[in-house]
Design a protein around this motif. Structure first.
Motif, PDB file in Angstrom:
ATOM      1  N   ASN A 198     -47.089  17.972  16.126  1.00  0.00           N
ATOM      2  CA  ASN A 198     -47.599  18.533  17.376  1.00  0.00           C
ATOM      3  C   ASN A 198     -49.051  18.964  17.179  1.00  0.00           C
ATOM      4  O   ASN A 198     -49.339  19.833  16.345  1.00  0.00           O
ATOM      5  N   ILE A 199     -49.966  18.378  17.951  1.00  0.00           N
ATOM      6  CA  ILE A 199     -51.385  18.718  17.831  1.00  0.00           C
ATOM      7  C   ILE A 199     -51.665  20.107  18.385  1.00  0.00           C
ATOM      8  O   ILE A 199     -52.354  20.918  17.780  1.00  0.00           O
ATOM      9  N   ASN A 200     -51.149  20.388  19.575  1.00  0.00           N
ATOM     10  CA  ASN A 200     -51.226  21.719  20.195  1.00  0.00           C
ATOM     11  C   ASN A 200     -52.665  22.239  20.278  1.00  0.00           C
ATOM     12  O   ASN A 200     -52.979  23.351  19.866  1.00  0.00           O
ATOM     13  N   GLY A 201     -53.541  21.414  20.826  1.00  0.00           N
ATOM     14  CA  GLY A 201     -54.948  21.803  20.971  1.00  0.00           C
ATOM     15  C   GLY A 201     -55.832  20.582  20.966  1.00  0.00           C
ATOM     16  O   GLY A 201     -55.398  19.475  21.258  1.00  0.00           O
ATOM     17  N   GLU A 202     -57.093  20.752  20.634  1.00  0.00           N
ATOM     18  CA  GLU A 202     -58.003  19.620  20.549  1.00  0.00           C
ATOM     19  C   GLU A 202     -57.669  18.783  19.310  1.00  0.00           C
ATOM     20  O   GLU A 202     -57.418  19.350  18.238  1.00  0.00           O
TER      21      GLU A 202
ATOM     22  N   GLY B 137     -55.645  25.865  13.483  1.00  0.00           N
ATOM     23  CA  GLY B 137     -54.410  26.430  12.963  1.00  0.00           C
ATOM     24  C   GLY B 137     -53.258  26.441  13.936  1.00  0.00           C
ATOM     25  O   GLY B 137     -52.216  27.069  13.669  1.00  0.00           O
ATOM     26  N   ASN B 138     -53.396  25.723  15.072  1.00  0.00           N
ATOM     27  CA  ASN B 138     -52.354  25.723  16.104  1.00  0.00           C
ATOM     28  C   ASN B 138     -51.292  24.637  15.902  1.00  0.00           C
ATOM     29  O   ASN B 138     -50.234  24.681  16.528  1.00  0.00           O
ATOM     30  N   GLY B 139     -51.576  23.664  15.065  1.00  0.00           N
ATOM     31  CA  GLY B 139     -50.671  22.528  14.928  1.00  0.00           C
ATOM     32  C   GLY B 139     -49.407  22.866  14.146  1.00  0.00           C
ATOM     33  O   GLY B 139     -49.372  23.800  13.345  1.00  0.00           O
ATOM     34  N   PHE B 140     -48.354  22.076  14.396  1.00  0.00           N
ATOM     35  CA  PHE B 140     -47.089  22.319  13.705  1.00  0.00           C
ATOM     36  C   PHE B 140     -46.226  21.054  13.704  1.00  0.00           C
ATOM     37  O   PHE B 140     -46.515  20.075  14.395  1.00  0.00           O
ATOM     38  N   ILE B 141     -45.173  21.112  12.900  1.00  0.00           N
ATOM     39  CA  ILE B 141     -44.189  20.032  12.813  1.00  0.00           C
ATOM     40  C   ILE B 141     -42.866  20.544  13.348  1.00  0.00           C
ATOM     41  O   ILE B 141     -42.439  21.658  12.999  1.00  0.00           O
ATOM     42  N   SER B 142     -42.211  19.754  14.203  1.00  0.00           N
ATOM     43  CA  SER B 142     -40.906  20.120  14.747  1.00  0.00           C
ATOM     44  C   SER B 142     -39.794  19.357  14.038  1.00  0.00           C
ATOM     45  O   SER B 142     -39.997  18.221  13.597  1.00  0.00           O
TER      46      SER B 142
ATOM     47  N   ASN C 149     -53.478  22.183  11.601  1.00  0.00           N
ATOM     48  CA  ASN C 149     -54.575  22.074  12.566  1.00  0.00           C
ATOM     49  C   ASN C 149     -54.224  21.120  13.696  1.00  0.00           C
ATOM     50  O   ASN C 149     -53.772  21.545  14.749  1.00  0.00           O
ATOM     51  N   ALA C 150     -54.401  19.826  13.491  1.00  0.00           N
ATOM     52  CA  ALA C 150     -54.068  18.838  14.519  1.00  0.00           C
ATOM     53  C   ALA C 150     -53.326  17.675  13.843  1.00  0.00           C
ATOM     54  O   ALA C 150     -53.862  16.579  13.734  1.00  0.00           O
TER      55      ALA C 150
ATOM     56  N   HIS D  55     -44.550  11.403  23.548  1.00  0.00           N
ATOM     57  CA  HIS D  55     -45.469  11.365  24.693  1.00  0.00           C
ATOM     58  C   HIS D  55     -46.260  12.659  24.713  1.00  0.00           C
ATOM     59  O   HIS D  55     -45.738  13.730  25.028  1.00  0.00           O
ATOM     60  N   MET D  56     -47.552  12.544  24.376  1.00  0.00           N
ATOM     61  CA  MET D  56     -48.384  13.735  24.207  1.00  0.00           C
ATOM     62  C   MET D  56     -48.546  14.531  25.492  1.00  0.00           C
ATOM     63  O   MET D  56     -48.478  15.761  25.486  1.00  0.00           O
ATOM     64  N   MET D  57     -48.762  13.847  26.614  1.00  0.00           N
ATOM     65  CA  MET D  57     -49.035  14.553  27.857  1.00  0.00           C
ATOM     66  C   MET D  57     -47.775  15.188  28.447  1.00  0.00           C
ATOM     67  O   MET D  57     -47.837  16.234  29.092  1.00  0.00           O
ATOM     68  N   LYS D  58     -46.629  14.565  28.219  1.00  0.00           N
ATOM     69  CA  LYS D  58     -45.378  15.075  28.784  1.00  0.00           C
ATOM     70  C   LYS D  58     -44.659  16.036  27.853  1.00  0.00           C
ATOM     71  O   LYS D  58     -43.672  16.669  28.243  1.00  0.00           O
TER      72      LYS D  58
END
Length: 293
Positions: free
Chosen positions: A57-61, A67-72, A90-91, A281-284
Motif C-alpha cells: 500500500n503506497i498510501n500517499g505520493e 513513512g505512510n506505506g505499509f503491507i497488508s 514509504n511508498a 486497484h490503486m484508485m478503488k
C-alpha cells in the motif's frame, strides 16, 4: 501494426511440451474482492507455504518518503486479516517472495521482510533519486528490480544491489517477469507531462545471458504498462495503469482488451495452477480476484 480483437474470438493457446488446446473463448469471472480499505494497493505476492497474500500500500505520493506505506496480510478469500501487517514504509510497490523473505521495492530501497516475524530485516539503499518499481526472482534466487526513473534494472547478487543493465531502450521500465533465461519488461513509455506519455510503452525481452534487448512481438506501443504476468507460452497479461485496462498480448502482435476497470490497475499476479488472476486497484482501494477459463 497491433490488431485489436475481442475476448469472444476463437484463439489457440500453445501450452508447454507443444500440447495444443483450443479454447472456445476466454472467460474472466470475478471470484471475490477485498473490502475497499486498502490504501493505494500497488502489488500483490502469494506465499504458497503459508497460503497468504501480501499487498503493498503506497498510501500517499508514489515518490514520497513519508513513512505512510505499509503491507497488508490478506486471506485467500479476500478477507483482510491485518491491514497494517508491516507499516512504517514509504511508498512500497513491487514485491516477490523467496523462502521466508518478502522482497519489496520502496522508492530507493529494496527491503527484506521476514514473513514469520513481520519485521524488516535488511535494507539495500541507493543514493540519489530513484523509483524502484517491480521485483522478480529467478530460479537460483537472484533478485531483479526495475527503476522506472533511471532506465535501469538492478540486481541483488551476493549481498550487493548493483546496476545490472542501464539503457534508454528500456523505455522507463515498470513491470517485470522472469521467464527462464529472459526478463520480460513492461515499459511505461517516456513521461512528458507528469506521468502522461506521447508514446506509451510496450513489452521488451532481455536475455539474462548477454543482456541483449529485443521487442516482444512487433514493438508497437501498447499502453502505460504496470502489471505483467505470463498466461501461456505465447501470451502475456498486462495492465495499462493510465487507461485502467487489463490486456492480453500475444507474440504475433495481437492485443486484446479483456477488462476496462478504470484508472489505477496495478501490478497483477496470475496463479497459473489455480487459473486465478489478482488485480490490485490503486484508485478503488481493493484487491480483486478473477478466475480465467
Amino acid at each position: 501494426m497491433i490488431k485489436k480483437i475481442t475476448a469472444s474470438l476463437l484463439f489457440t493457446l500453445i501450452m508447454p511440451l507443444s500440447n495444443t488446446v483450443t479454447a472456445d473463448e476466454l472467460v474472466l469471472t470475478e471470484q471475490w474482492q477485498s473490502k475497499a480499505e486498502l490504501k493505494q494497493p500497488e502489488s500483490v505476492a502469494y506465499d504458497i507455504m503459508r497460503r497468504s497474500l501480501y499487498v503493498s500500500n503506497i498510501n500517499g505520493e508514489p515518490s514520497a518518503k513519508d513513512g505512510n506505506g505499509f503491507i497488508s496480510l490478506i486471506a485467500n478469500d479476500g478477507k483482510i486479516e491485518k491491514l497494517k501487517w508491516v507499516d512504517g514504509l514509504n511508498a512500497p510497490k513491487g514485491m516477490a517472495i523467496f523462502g521466508k523473505n518478502l522482497f519489496v521495492a520502496d522508492i530507493n530501497e529494496l527491503l527484506v521482510i521476514d514473513v514469520e516475524t513481520a519485521k524488516v530485516t535488511k535494507r539495500f539503499t541507493l543514493d540519489g533519486e530513484h523509483f524502484l518499481n517491480d521485483v522478480a526472482i529467478d530460479r537460483s534466487g537472484v533478485i531483479y528490480v526495475t527503476d522506472t526513473s533511471t532506465n535501469r534494472i538492478y540486481r541483488l547478487y551476493r549481498g550487493q544491489l548493483e546496476i545490472w543493465l542501464e539503457d534508454e531502450k528500456l523505455d522507463n521500465p515498470n513491470g517485470l517477469y522472469i521467464d527462464n533465461e529472459h526478463l520480460i519488461i513492461g515499459s511505461w513509455g517516456k513521461p512528458t507531462d507528469g506521468w502522461k506519455t506521447d508514446v506509451p510503452g510496450h513489452l521488451l525481452v532481455i536475455s539474462s545471458n548477454d543482456k541483449s534487448i529485443a521487442d516482444f512481438a512487433d514493438g508497437s506501443p501498447i499502453g502505460n504498462l504496470d502489471g505483467l504476468a505470463k498466461q501461456d507460452d505465447t501470451t502475456f497479461l498486462v495492465t495499462d495503469w493510465m487507461q485502467g485496462k487489463l490486456m492480453q498480448v500475444s507474440n504475433d502482435g495481437q492485443v486484446n482488451t479483456l477488462l476496462d476497470l478504470g484508472q489505477g490497475t496495478a501490478d497483477i499476479l496470475y496463479l497459473r495452477s489455480k487459473k486465478l488472476l489478482l488485480i490490485p486497484h490503486m484508485m478503488k482501494g481493493k484487491l480483486v480476484a478473477y478466475s480465467i477459463k
